[in-house]
Design a protein around this motif. Structure first.
Motif, PDB file in Angstrom:
ATOM      1  N   THR A  66       0.824  -1.213   0.000  1.00  0.00           N
ATOM      2  CA  THR A  66       0.000   0.000   0.000  1.00  0.00           C
ATOM      3  C   THR A  66       0.858   1.262   0.000  1.00  0.00           C
ATOM      4  OG1 THR A  66      -0.132   0.073   2.409  1.00  0.00           O
ATOM      5  CG2 THR A  66      -1.838  -1.180   1.244  1.00  0.00           C
ATOM      6  N   GLY A  67       2.140   1.100  -0.165  1.00  0.00           N
ATOM      7  CA  GLY A  67       3.030   2.259  -0.158  1.00  0.00           C
ATOM      8  C   GLY A  67       3.271   2.802   1.242  1.00  0.00           C
ATOM      9  N   GLY A  68       3.080   1.992   2.250  1.00  0.00           N
ATOM     10  CA  GLY A  68       3.316   2.413   3.618  1.00  0.00           C
ATOM     11  C   GLY A  68       2.090   2.941   4.325  1.00  0.00           C
ATOM     12  N   ASP A  69       0.949   2.965   3.634  1.00  0.00           N
ATOM     13  CA  ASP A  69      -0.293   3.411   4.271  1.00  0.00           C
ATOM     14  C   ASP A  69      -0.931   2.245   5.012  1.00  0.00           C
ATOM     15  OD1 ASP A  69      -0.003   5.938   3.154  1.00  0.00           O
ATOM     16  OD2 ASP A  69      -1.053   5.357   1.319  1.00  0.00           O
ATOM     17  N   PRO A  70      -1.511   2.499   6.197  1.00  0.00           N
ATOM     18  CA  PRO A  70      -2.159   1.412   6.936  1.00  0.00           C
ATOM     19  C   PRO A  70      -3.284   0.770   6.119  1.00  0.00           C
ATOM     20  CG  PRO A  70      -1.870   3.322   8.334  1.00  0.00           C
ATOM     21  CD  PRO A  70      -1.497   3.747   6.950  1.00  0.00           C
ATOM     22  N   SER A  71      -3.443  -0.529   6.298  1.00  0.00           N
ATOM     23  CA  SER A  71      -4.420  -1.288   5.529  1.00  0.00           C
ATOM     24  C   SER A  71      -5.281  -2.118   6.478  1.00  0.00           C
ATOM     25  CB  SER A  71      -3.686  -2.203   4.552  1.00  0.00           C
ATOM     26  OG  SER A  71      -4.527  -3.188   4.039  1.00  0.00           O
ATOM     27  N   ALA A  72      -6.603  -2.049   6.295  1.00  0.00           N
ATOM     28  CA  ALA A  72      -7.519  -2.824   7.135  1.00  0.00           C
ATOM     29  C   ALA A  72      -7.303  -4.321   6.927  1.00  0.00           C
ATOM     30  CB  ALA A  72      -8.956  -2.446   6.819  1.00  0.00           C
ATOM     31  N   MET A  73      -6.926  -4.713   5.710  1.00  0.00           N
ATOM     32  CA  MET A  73      -6.691  -6.120   5.411  1.00  0.00           C
ATOM     33  C   MET A  73      -5.532  -6.668   6.245  1.00  0.00           C
ATOM     34  SD  MET A  73      -5.971  -7.858   1.687  1.00  0.00           S
ATOM     35  CE  MET A  73      -4.769  -6.648   1.236  1.00  0.00           C
ATOM     36  N   HIS A  74      -4.464  -5.906   6.370  1.00  0.00           N
ATOM     37  CA  HIS A  74      -3.305  -6.346   7.143  1.00  0.00           C
ATOM     38  C   HIS A  74      -3.619  -6.382   8.638  1.00  0.00           C
ATOM     39  CE1 HIS A  74      -1.396  -5.354   3.310  1.00  0.00           C
ATOM     40  NE2 HIS A  74      -0.486  -6.249   3.664  1.00  0.00           N
ATOM     41  N   PHE A  75      -4.382  -5.388   9.112  1.00  0.00           N
ATOM     42  CA  PHE A  75      -4.763  -5.385  10.520  1.00  0.00           C
ATOM     43  C   PHE A  75      -5.683  -6.560  10.843  1.00  0.00           C
ATOM     44  CE2 PHE A  75      -3.505  -0.835  10.482  1.00  0.00           C
ATOM     45  CZ  PHE A  75      -2.638  -0.879  11.558  1.00  0.00           C
ATOM     46  N   ALA A  76      -6.592  -6.889   9.919  1.00  0.00           N
ATOM     47  CA  ALA A  76      -7.501  -8.014  10.142  1.00  0.00           C
ATOM     48  C   ALA A  76      -6.730  -9.330  10.193  1.00  0.00           C
ATOM     49  CB  ALA A  76      -8.555  -8.057   9.043  1.00  0.00           C
ATOM     50  N   ALA A  77      -5.763  -9.501   9.297  1.00  0.00           N
ATOM     51  CA  ALA A  77      -4.952 -10.721   9.305  1.00  0.00           C
ATOM     52  C   ALA A  77      -4.114 -10.806  10.582  1.00  0.00           C
ATOM     53  CB  ALA A  77      -4.059 -10.768   8.075  1.00  0.00           C
ATOM     54  N   ALA A  78      -3.581  -9.680  11.032  1.00  0.00           N
ATOM     55  CA  ALA A  78      -2.806  -9.668  12.274  1.00  0.00           C
ATOM     56  C   ALA A  78      -3.701  -9.992  13.471  1.00  0.00           C
ATOM     57  CB  ALA A  78      -2.135  -8.314  12.466  1.00  0.00           C
ATOM     58  N   ALA A  79      -4.923  -9.478  13.465  1.00  0.00           N
ATOM     59  CA  ALA A  79      -5.854  -9.771  14.558  1.00  0.00           C
ATOM     60  C   ALA A  79      -6.223 -11.248  14.570  1.00  0.00           C
ATOM     61  CB  ALA A  79      -7.106  -8.906  14.424  1.00  0.00           C
ATOM     62  N   ALA A  80      -6.432 -11.832  13.398  1.00  0.00           N
ATOM     63  CA  ALA A  80      -6.750 -13.262  13.328  1.00  0.00           C
ATOM     64  C   ALA A  80      -5.571 -14.098  13.825  1.00  0.00           C
ATOM     65  CB  ALA A  80      -7.110 -13.655  11.902  1.00  0.00           C
ATOM     66  N   THR A  81      -4.370 -13.696  13.440  1.00  0.00           N
ATOM     67  CA  THR A  81      -3.177 -14.401  13.891  1.00  0.00           C
ATOM     68  C   THR A  81      -3.059 -14.349  15.407  1.00  0.00           C
ATOM     69  OG1 THR A  81      -2.054 -13.820  11.849  1.00  0.00           O
ATOM     70  CG2 THR A  81      -0.663 -14.486  13.680  1.00  0.00           C
ATOM     71  N   PHE A  82      -3.244 -13.165  15.959  1.00  0.00           N
ATOM     72  CA  PHE A  82      -3.139 -13.005  17.406  1.00  0.00           C
ATOM     73  C   PHE A  82      -4.205 -13.815  18.129  1.00  0.00           C
ATOM     74  CE2 PHE A  82      -4.345 -10.835  21.326  1.00  0.00           C
ATOM     75  CZ  PHE A  82      -3.135 -10.884  22.003  1.00  0.00           C
ATOM     76  N   ALA A  83      -5.434 -13.750  17.630  1.00  0.00           N
ATOM     77  CA  ALA A  83      -6.531 -14.449  18.296  1.00  0.00           C
ATOM     78  C   ALA A  83      -6.309 -15.953  18.304  1.00  0.00           C
ATOM     79  CB  ALA A  83      -7.853 -14.106  17.615  1.00  0.00           C
ATOM     80  N   VAL A  84      -5.950 -16.520  17.158  1.00  0.00           N
ATOM     81  CA  VAL A  84      -5.744 -17.969  17.096  1.00  0.00           C
ATOM     82  C   VAL A  84      -4.523 -18.371  17.917  1.00  0.00           C
ATOM     83  CG1 VAL A  84      -5.166 -19.880  15.551  1.00  0.00           C
ATOM     84  CG2 VAL A  84      -6.938 -18.256  14.913  1.00  0.00           C
ATOM     85  N   GLY A  85      -3.452 -17.601  17.829  1.00  0.00           N
ATOM     86  CA  GLY A  85      -2.262 -17.913  18.617  1.00  0.00           C
ATOM     87  C   GLY A  85      -2.523 -17.823  20.106  1.00  0.00           C
ATOM     88  N   TYR A  86      -3.286 -16.834  20.520  1.00  0.00           N
ATOM     89  CA  TYR A  86      -3.578 -16.659  21.939  1.00  0.00           C
ATOM     90  C   TYR A  86      -4.508 -17.750  22.451  1.00  0.00           C
ATOM     91  CZ  TYR A  86      -4.965 -14.454  26.302  1.00  0.00           C
ATOM     92  OH  TYR A  86      -5.209 -14.196  27.633  1.00  0.00           O
ATOM     93  N   GLY A  94      -1.188 -20.274  14.588  1.00  0.00           N
ATOM     94  CA  GLY A  94      -1.419 -18.837  14.486  1.00  0.00           C
ATOM     95  C   GLY A  94      -0.818 -18.257  13.214  1.00  0.00           C
ATOM     96  N   LEU A  95       0.422 -18.638  12.915  1.00  0.00           N
ATOM     97  CA  LEU A  95       1.065 -18.141  11.700  1.00  0.00           C
ATOM     98  C   LEU A  95       0.333 -18.619  10.449  1.00  0.00           C
ATOM     99  CD1 LEU A  95       4.827 -18.607  12.617  1.00  0.00           C
ATOM    100  CD2 LEU A  95       3.593 -16.470  12.372  1.00  0.00           C
TER     101      LEU A  95
END
Length: 109
Positions: A66-86, A94-95
């Protein structure tokens, strides 16, 4: 490249390699067969757990596609990773979930 002369680049690479080797040798070579204090072992156990988030966090907050702009898609994937890992206490699950969710969100977009 960014215009860095190749000689300086190789000096930096070799310096970092020697420094990394010296740090590892300080623990492994000098400690030898001596037991490590329990408080130090407790802290060293968390080192590997901290490395993955430290490497991934900048890629989530400032993704390159995204050229360094925050992306909802990346945040959603990170949240899913965290939730499953936790919830499962399984790093690999999780990965895998994070990678799969990022792929599915990318294909859906």
């Amino acid at each position: 490249m960014s215009g860095t002369p190749s000689a300086i680049l190789w000096i930096v690479i070799l310096g970092l390699a020697l420094g990394s080797y010296a740090l590892r040798f300080a623990f492994i070579g000098f400690m030898g067969g001596k037991p490590i204090a329990p408080w130090l072992m407790r802290h060293l156990r968390y080192t590997a757990v901290a490395i993955i988030p430290a490497l991934v966090a900048p890629l989530v907050v400032w993704p390159a596609p995204t050229g360094g702009d925050p992306s909802a898609m990346h945040f959603a994937a990170a949240a899913a990773t965290f939730a499953v890992g936790y919830l499962t206490r399984n790093v690999l699950l999780g990965l895998g979930t994070g990678g799969l969710s990022l792929l599915l969100l990318y294909l859906a977009a």
